[in-house]
Design a protein around this motif. Structure first.
Motif, PDB file in Angstrom:
ATOM      1  N   ALA A   2       0.834  -1.211   0.000  1.00 44.26           N
ATOM      2  CA  ALA A   2       0.000   0.000   0.000  1.00 44.26           C
ATOM      3  C   ALA A   2       0.859   1.249   0.000  1.00 44.26           C
ATOM      4  CB  ALA A   2      -0.927  -0.012   1.227  1.00 44.26           C
ATOM      5  N   ALA A   3       1.928   1.212   0.807  1.00 40.62           N
ATOM      6  CA  ALA A   3       2.824   2.364   0.859  1.00 40.62           C
ATOM      7  C   ALA A   3       3.534   2.564  -0.480  1.00 40.62           C
ATOM      8  CB  ALA A   3       3.855   2.157   1.972  1.00 40.62           C
ATOM      9  N   PHE A   4       3.885   1.456  -1.139  1.00 40.75           N
ATOM     10  CA  PHE A   4       4.561   1.553  -2.431  1.00 40.75           C
ATOM     11  C   PHE A   4       3.637   2.154  -3.479  1.00 40.75           C
ATOM     12  CE2 PHE A   4       5.896  -0.393  -6.494  1.00 40.75           C
ATOM     13  CZ  PHE A   4       7.166   0.153  -6.560  1.00 40.75           C
ATOM     14  N   VAL A   5       2.353   1.733  -3.466  1.00 42.21           N
ATOM     15  CA  VAL A   5       1.374   2.306  -4.400  1.00 42.21           C
ATOM     16  C   VAL A   5       1.222   3.801  -4.163  1.00 42.21           C
ATOM     17  CG1 VAL A   5      -1.065   2.317  -5.045  1.00 42.21           C
ATOM     18  CG2 VAL A   5       0.133   0.152  -4.751  1.00 42.21           C
ATOM     19  N   ALA A   6       1.136   4.187  -2.887  1.00 42.87           N
ATOM     20  CA  ALA A   6       1.015   5.615  -2.562  1.00 42.87           C
ATOM     21  C   ALA A   6       2.238   6.391  -3.017  1.00 42.87           C
ATOM     22  CB  ALA A   6       0.808   5.792  -1.055  1.00 42.87           C
ATOM     23  N   LEU A   7       3.406   5.790  -2.818  1.00 47.69           N
ATOM     24  CA  LEU A   7       4.652   6.462  -3.190  1.00 47.69           C
ATOM     25  C   LEU A   7       4.722   6.702  -4.694  1.00 47.69           C
ATOM     26  CD1 LEU A   7       7.415   7.496  -2.279  1.00 47.69           C
ATOM     27  CD2 LEU A   7       8.300   5.189  -2.602  1.00 47.69           C
ATOM     28  N   SER A  56      -6.239   3.962  -7.835  1.00 43.25           N
ATOM     29  CA  SER A  56      -5.131   4.109  -6.896  1.00 43.25           C
ATOM     30  C   SER A  56      -5.630   4.135  -5.454  1.00 43.25           C
ATOM     31  CB  SER A  56      -4.355   5.394  -7.209  1.00 43.25           C
ATOM     32  OG  SER A  56      -3.399   5.660  -6.210  1.00 43.25           O
ATOM     33  N   ALA A  57      -6.688   4.896  -5.197  1.00 42.02           N
ATOM     34  CA  ALA A  57      -7.238   4.978  -3.836  1.00 42.02           C
ATOM     35  C   ALA A  57      -7.787   3.627  -3.384  1.00 42.02           C
ATOM     36  CB  ALA A  57      -8.333   6.037  -3.778  1.00 42.02           C
ATOM     37  N   LEU A  58      -8.484   2.925  -4.278  1.00 42.42           N
ATOM     38  CA  LEU A  58      -9.046   1.618  -3.920  1.00 42.42           C
ATOM     39  C   LEU A  58      -7.947   0.596  -3.646  1.00 42.42           C
ATOM     40  CD1 LEU A  58     -12.015   1.337  -6.471  1.00 42.42           C
ATOM     41  CD2 LEU A  58     -12.098   1.988  -4.054  1.00 42.42           C
ATOM     42  N   ALA A  59      -6.868   0.646  -4.429  1.00 38.17           N
ATOM     43  CA  ALA A  59      -5.757  -0.284  -4.206  1.00 38.17           C
ATOM     44  C   ALA A  59      -5.106  -0.040  -2.852  1.00 38.17           C
ATOM     45  CB  ALA A  59      -4.734  -0.146  -5.329  1.00 38.17           C
ATOM     46  N   GLN A  60      -4.928   1.230  -2.488  1.00 34.64           N
ATOM     47  CA  GLN A  60      -4.336   1.546  -1.192  1.00 34.64           C
ATOM     48  C   GLN A  60      -5.239   1.100  -0.051  1.00 34.64           C
ATOM     49  OE1 GLN A  60      -2.537   5.564  -0.877  1.00 34.64           O
ATOM     50  NE2 GLN A  60      -2.924   5.749  -3.052  1.00 34.64           N
ATOM     51  N   MET A  61      -6.558   1.290  -0.184  1.00 34.41           N
ATOM     52  CA  MET A  61      -7.490   0.873   0.861  1.00 34.41           C
ATOM     53  C   MET A  61      -7.488  -0.643   1.020  1.00 34.41           C
ATOM     54  SD  MET A  61     -10.592   3.501  -0.046  1.00 34.41           S
ATOM     55  CE  MET A  61     -11.561   3.263   1.436  1.00 34.41           C
ATOM     56  N   PHE A  66      -5.803  -5.129   4.196  1.00 28.49           N
ATOM     57  CA  PHE A  66      -5.173  -6.446   4.169  1.00 28.49           C
ATOM     58  C   PHE A  66      -4.178  -6.579   5.317  1.00 28.49           C
ATOM     59  CE2 PHE A  66      -1.682  -9.204   2.929  1.00 28.49           C
ATOM     60  CZ  PHE A  66      -2.320 -10.340   2.444  1.00 28.49           C
ATOM     61  N   VAL A  67      -3.379  -5.525   5.536  1.00 27.51           N
ATOM     62  CA  VAL A  67      -2.364  -5.565   6.589  1.00 27.51           C
ATOM     63  C   VAL A  67      -2.996  -5.415   7.972  1.00 27.51           C
ATOM     64  CG1 VAL A  67      -0.358  -4.368   7.540  1.00 27.51           C
ATOM     65  CG2 VAL A  67      -0.536  -4.740   5.073  1.00 27.51           C
ATOM     66  N   GLU A  68      -3.786  -4.349   8.160  1.00 31.17           N
ATOM     67  CA  GLU A  68      -4.275  -4.013   9.501  1.00 31.17           C
ATOM     68  C   GLU A  68      -5.407  -4.931   9.951  1.00 31.17           C
ATOM     69  OE1 GLU A  68      -5.125  -2.436  13.126  1.00 31.17           O
ATOM     70  OE2 GLU A  68      -3.358  -2.088  11.886  1.00 31.17           O
ATOM     71  N   LEU A 172      -0.918   4.799  11.290  1.00 30.71           N
ATOM     72  CA  LEU A 172      -0.670   5.087   9.873  1.00 30.71           C
ATOM     73  C   LEU A 172      -1.776   4.531   8.990  1.00 30.71           C
ATOM     74  CD1 LEU A 172       3.187   4.475   9.600  1.00 30.71           C
ATOM     75  CD2 LEU A 172       1.971   6.655   9.624  1.00 30.71           C
ATOM     76  N   THR A 173      -2.333   3.383   9.375  1.00 29.63           N
ATOM     77  CA  THR A 173      -3.440   2.819   8.598  1.00 29.63           C
ATOM     78  C   THR A 173      -4.660   3.732   8.637  1.00 29.63           C
ATOM     79  OG1 THR A 173      -2.692   0.556   9.004  1.00 29.63           O
ATOM     80  CG2 THR A 173      -4.983   0.846   8.331  1.00 29.63           C
ATOM     81  N   GLN A 174      -4.981   4.263   9.818  1.00 26.77           N
ATOM     82  CA  GLN A 174      -6.141   5.139   9.940  1.00 26.77           C
ATOM     83  C   GLN A 174      -5.950   6.417   9.129  1.00 26.77           C
ATOM     84  OE1 GLN A 174      -9.019   4.201  11.410  1.00 26.77           O
ATOM     85  NE2 GLN A 174      -7.942   2.272  11.650  1.00 26.77           N
ATOM     86  N   ILE A 175      -4.754   6.988   9.192  1.00 28.22           N
ATOM     87  CA  ILE A 175      -4.487   8.196   8.400  1.00 28.22           C
ATOM     88  C   ILE A 175      -4.609   7.896   6.914  1.00 28.22           C
ATOM     89  CG2 ILE A 175      -2.693   9.863   7.761  1.00 28.22           C
ATOM     90  CD1 ILE A 175      -1.671   9.708  10.616  1.00 28.22           C
ATOM     91  N   GLY A 176      -4.043   6.768   6.486  1.00 27.81           N
ATOM     92  CA  GLY A 176      -4.108   6.410   5.074  1.00 27.81           C
ATOM     93  C   GLY A 176      -5.527   6.177   4.587  1.00 27.81           C
TER      94      GLY A 176
END
Length: 231
Positions: A2-7, A56-61, A66-68, A172-176
């Motif tokens: 998710a962080a990589f997609v955002a980056l 992009s937003a849906l992929a990050q969500m 998935f992680v949290e 960080l998950t909540q902020i994202g």
């Protein structure tokens, strides 16, 4: 992930937001001067740009859920309990207590300040490194703890580090997620999304979170089975 997609996407779509606002201003000026409305090619191009922002937003969500909501929820007991019940209770309670405050942080700041800070490339890079490091540390500790050889096991430092990793991941998950919802509702780089597509994007956002949690839970279960069979 998710962080990589955002980056990869945030700097590009910040420039996209500027171009979109400039294009909207040009369209308003053209309409006010009696010029023709945007052509079919321009509408198709704008729709394609909006689709990329939504994707992009849906992929990050999906990946953050998935992680949290999947992986970390499933392995947190394996990561924290070996350090003691107190560490498990403190990390779990603090992560859920501080989660809402982290979610409110982007909304508490003025839009201009929040956009410049949370969409900044430096913030995305640093938060991505921290997010990936915390997640990897918890996964590694959960697998190692099966053999009771976790780093700094039985020490205050070891318990503090794993508790900090759990709390940081939650924040960080909540902020994202809040930033992704803001984009889907037309804020920040989401200004490129037409109003008629925002409702559909919101529905897909909820579905992405649920699917991320589902696949994350499956991944954590497979990880637990792997660790169980290897010990």
């Amino acid at each position: 992930c998710a962080a990589f997609v955002a980056l990869l996407t945030v700097p590009k779509y910040r420039r996209l937001l500027v171009r979109t606002k400039h294009t909207q201003q040009q369209n308003i000026q053209q309409k006010s001067s009696g010029d023709e409305e945007e052509t079919d090619e321009e509408r198709k191009h704008n729709k394609h740009r909006a689709t990329r922002v939504v994707a992009s937003a849906l992929a990050q969500m999906f990946l953050q859920s998935f992680v949290e909501n999947g992986v970390v929820m499933g392995i947190s007991s394996f990561s924290l309990l070996p350090y003691g019940a107190l560490h498990y209770t403190v990390a779990t309670a603090c992560s859920f207590v501080l989660g809402p405050f982290a979610a409110l942080l982007p909304s508490a700041l003025p839009n201009r300040v929040a956009g410049r800070f949370f969409d900044n490339t430096a913030y995305v890079l640093v938060s991505s490194i921290v997010y990936i490091s915390c997640c990897a540390y918890m996964v590694v500790v959960s697998t190692i703890n099966a053999g009771r050889t976790a780093p700094f096991l039985g020490t205050t430092v070891g318990g503090a580090v794993v508790c900090a990793a759990r709390i940081t991941l939650r924040g960080l998950t909540q902020i994202g997620l809040v930033r992704c919802w803001t984009v889907l509702h037309g804020g920040s780089i989401g200004a490129a999304i037409p109003a008629e597509q925002r409702e559909q994007g919101s529905r897909l956002g909820g579905l992405s979170i649920q699917l991320g949690a589902l696949f994350g839970a499956i991944a954590s279960m497979l990880l637990a089975l792997f660790v169980w069979n290897s010990t």
